[in-house]
Write a protein that holds these residues in place. Structure first.
Motif: not given
Length: 369
Positions: A217-220, A223-229, A310-311
Motif C-alpha cells: 500500500y505504501v508503494i501504491i 507511486f500515486s504521488i511520484f513518477q514511476r520508475s 497499474g501501480f
C-alpha cells in the motif's frame, strides 16, 4: 583456485541433477535475454551504407544520414529508409521505394544508375522491439502466425518481444532486490543475535513495527504521488524487504554465540566482526539460503502484482504483470494467458530448484548419490 570446502559444495550441487540442469537452463534463458536488443529490435544490428558499417542498435542515426529528409531518427522498417540504405541514398527512393527494393533484390535494378551503391542490413530474428507496433491487418490482439509467433497484445505489440524484455527486467529486478535486501537483513540479524541485550531488544521492536507496515500500500501511495520508475520501485522494495532474513539470522547467531569455538576466538582476542562474519555467518548460511527462494519469487511476484494493478512500472515498460492484466481483459485471446502462465511457471520453478540445490550444497548433512 577453489578451497576444498567450495569444491565439496560444488560437487554436492552438481549431484543434485534437478538443481544443476535448472541452473543450466535458467542461465541459458537469462543469458539470451541479456542480449535482447540483438534478438528483438525494430532497428538493424548492422547496416552497410556506401561501404560504411553502422550499428543503429547502439547509436542514433537521423534519416538524413542515409540520404533522407528528416533530422529525426530513421525508421528502419519504413520502405523508403530501407530503399535508401539498399541503394546508397539515390533520389528515386522517394518516388517508388517498393519497386526499387524488388529490383535490387532480383538484380534488375542498379546498372548505370547514378549514385547507386548496393547496401545491406542485418536484422535481429524478431524485427520488433517491446514497444513496436506491428503492421498487421485486423483488430488487436492478433493471434500467433509466422510474423508474430506468440501473437500481439491489445495495442498490436509483439508478445514474444515483450516476453524476452520482460523476462530480463523481472529477473534483474529480483536479483538486485534480493542481493541488497539480503545483505542488509543479514547484517541486522547478525548484530542483534551476536550482541543481544538491550540492542537486540530495541532493534527487535523497531523491526516488528517496520515489518507490520503494509509495504504494497505504501508503494501504491508513493507511486500515486511520484513518477514511476524502475529504480524507485527497487528502492522501495528493498526498504520493505530487508526484514525477511533478520529473524532467521538472529536466531542462528543467538544459538551460536555461546558455542565453544566462539568463546575460544574471543579468548584469543579475535575481533567481534571477524567472529561474526568469518566464523559464525557460514554456519548460519543454510537457514539463510532456505529463505532466499521465497525472497526471489516474492520480488518477482510483487513486481508482477504492482504491474497488474497499474501501480508498478510505466505502461510502456516490458512488464509480465501488464501482460497478465491484458490476458484478464482479453479472454478471447487465450495466447496471452498461456504465455503469461508458462513464462512465470518456468521462471519461478527454475529459480526455486536452483536455490534448493544451493541450500542443500551448503548443508553438511546433505549427501547425494
Amino acid at each position: 583456485m577453489m578451497s576444498p570446502l567450495a569444491r565439496r559444495r560444488w560437487r554436492n550441487f552438481r549431484r543434485n541433477r534437478r538443481a544443476f540442469w535448472s541452473l543450466i537452463l535458467f542461465s541459458l534463458l537469462f543469458g539470451l535475454t541479456l542480449f535482447a536488443e540483438f534478438l528483438a529490435n525494430d532497428k538493424p544490428i548492422l547496416v552497410s551504407y556506401r561501404g560504411e558499417l553502422r550499428m543503429p542498435i547502439f547509436k542514433f542515426y537521423p534519416e538524413t544520414a542515409f540520404g533522407g529528409d528528416f533530422q529525426t531518427e530513421a525508421i528502419y522498417r519504413d520502405p523508403e529508409v530501407r530503399c535508401l540504405i539498399a541503394s546508397g541514398g539515390i533520389e528515386d527512393c522517394f518516388d517508388d521505394p517498393e519497386g526499387i527494393l524488388e529490383g535490387i533484390e532480383d538484380g534488375s535494378y542498379g546498372d548505370g544508375v547514378e549514385g547507386f551503391y548496393k547496401g545491406w542490413s542485418i536484422w535481429p530474428p524478431i524485427p520488433y522491439s517491446f514497444d513496436t507496433s506491428v503492421d498487421r491487418p485486423g483488430a488487436a490482439p492478433l493471434p500467433p502466425n509466422g510474423q508474430n509467433l506468440l501473437g500481439t497484445d491489445d495495442t498490436k505489440r509483439d508478445v514474444l518481444a515483450r516476453v524476452i524484455y520482460g523476462f530480463r527486467l523481472s529477473v534483474l529486478f529480483a536479483l538486485i532486490v534480493t542481493c541488497v535486501a539480503s545483505i542488509i537483513g543479514v547484517m541486522a540479524g547478525a548484530i542483534q543475535g551476536f550482541f543481544g541485550g538491550r540492542l537486540d531488544l530495541i532493534l527487535q521492536r523497531v523491526i516488528e513495527i517496520w515489518a507490520a507496515t503494509p509495504g504494497l500500500y505504501v508503494i501504491i501511495i508513493m507511486f500515486s504521488i511520484f513518477q514511476r520508475s524502475f529504480w524507485m520501485l527497487v528502492f522501495i522494495s528493498i526498504l520493505f524487504g530487508w526484514t525477511a532474513l533478520v529473524g532467521v539470522v538472529r536466531a542462528e547467531f543467538l544459538r551460536a554465540r555461546n558455542l565453544e569455538y566462539v568463546r575460544a576466538a574471543r579468548a584469543l582476542g579475535v575481533s567481534d566482526w571477524t567472529i561474526m562474519f568469518r566464523h559464525m555467518l557460514p554456519n548460519a548460511m543454510v537457514a539463510t539460503l532456505t529463505i532466499l527462494p521465497f525472497i526471489v519469487t516474492g520480488a518477482i511476484g510483487g513486481l508482477a502484482s504492482l504491474d497488474f494493478l497499474g501501480f508498478g512500472l510505466p505502461s510502456s515498460a516490458p512488464s509480465l504483470g501488464e501482460l497478465t492484466l491484458q490476458a484478464k481483459q482479453n479472454l478471447q485471446a487465450p495466447w496471452l494467458a498461456f504465455t503469461a502462465f508458462f513464462t512465470f511457471a518456468i521462471m519461478l520453478s527454475l529459480l526455486v530448484f536452483i536455490f534448493e540445490g544451493v541450500r542443500d550444497a551448503f548443508d553438511p548433512r546433505k549427501t547425494f548419490s
